[in-house]
Scaffold this active site. Structure first.
Site, PDB file in Angstrom:
ATOM      1  N   CYS A 309       0.805  -1.224   0.021  1.00 44.48           N
ATOM      2  CA  CYS A 309       0.015  -0.108  -0.038  1.00 44.48           C
ATOM      3  C   CYS A 309       0.873   1.223  -0.047  1.00 44.48           C
ATOM      4  CB  CYS A 309      -1.094   0.003   0.955  1.00 44.48           C
ATOM      5  SG  CYS A 309      -0.119   0.055   2.733  1.00 44.48           S
ATOM      6  N   HIS A 357      -2.524   0.930   6.687  1.00 51.14           N
ATOM      7  CA  HIS A 357      -2.959   1.056   5.512  1.00 51.14           C
ATOM      8  C   HIS A 357      -3.156   2.464   4.660  1.00 51.14           C
ATOM      9  CE1 HIS A 357      -4.294  -0.897   1.869  1.00 51.14           C
ATOM     10  NE2 HIS A 357      -5.330  -0.223   1.869  1.00 51.14           N
ATOM     11  N   HIS A 369      -5.748   1.826  -4.380  1.00 45.45           N
ATOM     12  CA  HIS A 369      -5.139   1.087  -3.324  1.00 45.45           C
ATOM     13  C   HIS A 369      -4.727  -0.370  -3.672  1.00 45.45           C
ATOM     14  CE1 HIS A 369      -7.976  -0.819  -0.541  1.00 45.45           C
ATOM     15  NE2 HIS A 369      -8.484  -0.783  -1.861  1.00 45.45           N
TER      16      HIS A 369
END
Length: 397
Positions: A309, A357, A369
Site C-alpha cells: 500500500c 494502510h 490502493h
C-alpha cells in the site's frame, strides 16, 4: 446570504476503531464481514464457527499488514545504516593509510639518527612509547627534536586520534546495523507466519462456507459503494457552497458571510483549499496510480511490477515530483491533514488506529490502493471496511 444557508457538514477525520480490511478475492473474500453480528458459539462438533474463522483470518491479515510496515521501516533503516558503515570503513582505511605513512616518516628519522649517532633515543623512544602522550610527557626528550620531527610527531598524533575515533564510530554503526538486520528478519518472519496461518484457516473452509463469505462480501461492497456516492454528493454540495460563498463575498453581506463561516467548525475554512499547482501534481500521481491497476500486492514491494500500500502511494507521488517517506507511519505526517469531507483527488487516505494502510483518493468517495496479499491494485470505495476504519486524510504537497 449564501452563508446563512450553509448546511453543517459531517465530521471530517474520524478516530478509527480498529477493524479488519475485507479480503478482495471473490472466493476467499472477507476478513471482517461478520464482526458486527453477535458472537457465534462453536459448532457442536467443536470446530470454530464461520464467524470465528473469518474474524481470526481478518486479525491475521491486519497483523501481517502491520508487520509489513515494520518490515519496510526496518529495511529502510538497514539500507541507511549500511551506507553509513561503508562510508566509515572507507574513512578508517584512508586514515590508517595516512597513519602508516606518518609512522614510516618517523621511522626514517630514527634510522637517520641511529646512523649519525645524533639523538638516537629520541624518536625510538617515541615509537616504543605506549601512547604518544607518554612520550610528550618527557619534555627533556622533546627539546632535542628538530622542528621537522615535531611536525611529523604532531601529524602522527592527530591522525592516530582521528583514526581511533572513526574506528569507534564504525564499531557502533556496525552494532546498529546488526540490530536493524535483526529487526528486518523478525518483521519478515512475522509477515510470513501471519499469512501462512491465514491461508491454513481459509483452506479449511468448505465450499459452502466460502460461498457464504463471498455473498456477505458482495453486500458489504454494495454498502461501501452507497456511502461513497453519499460522500461524493456531500463534497459536490460543499464545493458549490464554496463557489457561491466566494461570489457573494463581494456584496453588502460579505461581513456576515465571513462571520458565519469562521464561527462554524465544520465550514470549508477548516481545511486548506489546494492551489493550482497541487492539482497538477495530483493529476500526475493519479495517472501513475491508474496505470498500476491490476498489478499484484506484494508486501515490501515498491514497483514497478508489484506494490504494497505505501509502496504504491510513494511511487505515485514520486512520479509527480514529490518524495514521500516509505512507510504509512511516516507518510501520515508528510503533509497537511484535512477532513474526509474536504478530501481532494491526490490526497492520501489512511486507515485504522495503527495507521497501517493507505490509499490514494481519486474523488467521488473512491480511491486507488493495493489492498493486501492475494489481491491486486484497484479502485475501491474509501468505505471498503466501514466508515470507522478511516483514520485521516493528508494532502502531501
Amino acid at each position: 446570504m449564501a452563508s446563512q444557508h450553509r448546511k453543517p457538514r459531517s465530521p471530517g477525520t474520524r478516530v478509527a476503531g480498529i477493524r479488519t480490511p475485507a479480503l478482495a478475492t471473490a472466493a476467499l473474500a472477507s476478513v471482517a464481514l461478520l464482526s458486527q453480528t453477535a458472537q457465534a458459539a462453536p459448532s457442536a462438533d467443536g470446530k470454530p464457527s464461520l464467524e470465528e474463522v473469518e474474524k481470526k483470518v481478518g486479525d491475521l491479515y491486519r497483523q501481517a499488514e502491520s508487520a509489513t510496515e515494520k518490515y519496510n521501516a526496518a529495511k529502510e533503516r538497514t539500507a541507511q545504516q549500511r551506507t553509513r558503515v561503508d562510508g566509515l570503513l572507507d574513512d578508517v582505511a584512508r586514515r590508517t593509510e595516512k597513519l602508516n605513512e606518518a609512522r614510516e616518516e618517523l621511522g626514517s628519522f630514527a634510522a637517520a639518527q641511529y646512523r649519525t649517532g645524533a639523538s638516537a633515543p629520541d624518536t625510538a623512544t617515541f615509537l616504543l612509547a605506549d601512547t604518544p602522550q607518554d612520550y610528550f610527557d618527557r619534555t627533556q626528550l622533546m627539546d632535542r627534536l628538530t622542528s621537522r620531527q615535531k611536525e611529523s610527531v604532531d601529524a602522527y598524533v592527530t591522525e592516530q586520534s582521528a583514526t581511533m575515533k572513526k574506528r569507534q564510530e564504525a564499531s557502533q554503526s556496525l552494532q546498529t546495523l546488526t540490530a536493524s538486520q535483526n529487526d528486518l528478519k523478525t518483521a519478515k518472519a512475522t509477515v510470513q507466519k501471519k499469512l501462512s496461518d491465514a491461508r491454513v484457516l481459509l483452506s479449511r473452509l468448505t465450499a459452502q462456507e466460502k460461498a457464504r463469505l463471498a455473498e456477505i462480501e458482495e453486500r458489504k461492497q454494495q454498502e461501501a459503494a452507497r456511502k461513497a456516492v453519499e460522500l461524493a454528493r456531500q463534497q459536490a454540495a460543499e464545493r458549490a457552497e464554496e463557489r457561491e460563498g466566494g461570489a457573494g463575498s463581494s456584496g453588502s453581506d460579505a461581513p456576515s458571510a465571513a462571520s458565519s463561516s469562521s464561527s462554524s467548525p465544520s465550514s470549508s475554512s477548516s481545511s486548506p483549499v489546494p492551489d493550482a499547482s497541487y492539482g497538477t501534481k495530483a493529476a500526475k500521481a493519479l495517472a501513475y496510480a491508474r496505470a498500476q491497476i491490476g498489478k499484484p500486492y506484494v508486501w515490501g514491494a515498491t514497483g514497478p511490477d508489484s506494490y504494497d500500500c505505501s509502496g504504491l502511494t510513494k511511487a505515485a507521488w514520486k512520479a509527480a515530483g514529490v518524495s514521500l517517506p516509505r512507510t504509512t507511519y511516516d507518510q501520515v505526517g508528510a503533509g497537511t491533514a484535512v477532513s474526509v469531507a474536504d478530501a481532494r483527488p491526490g490526497d492520501l487516505i489512511f486507515f485504522y488506529d495503527d495507521v497501517t494502510h493507505v490509499g490514494l483518493y481519486i474523488g467521488n468517495g473512491m480511491m486507488i490502493h493495493a489492498p493486501k496479499p492475494g489481491t491486486y491494485v484497484r479502485e475501491e470505495s474509501v468505505f471498503y471496511d466501514g466508515e470507522s476504519a478511516i483514520h485521516s486524510v493528508v494532502r502531501p504537497a
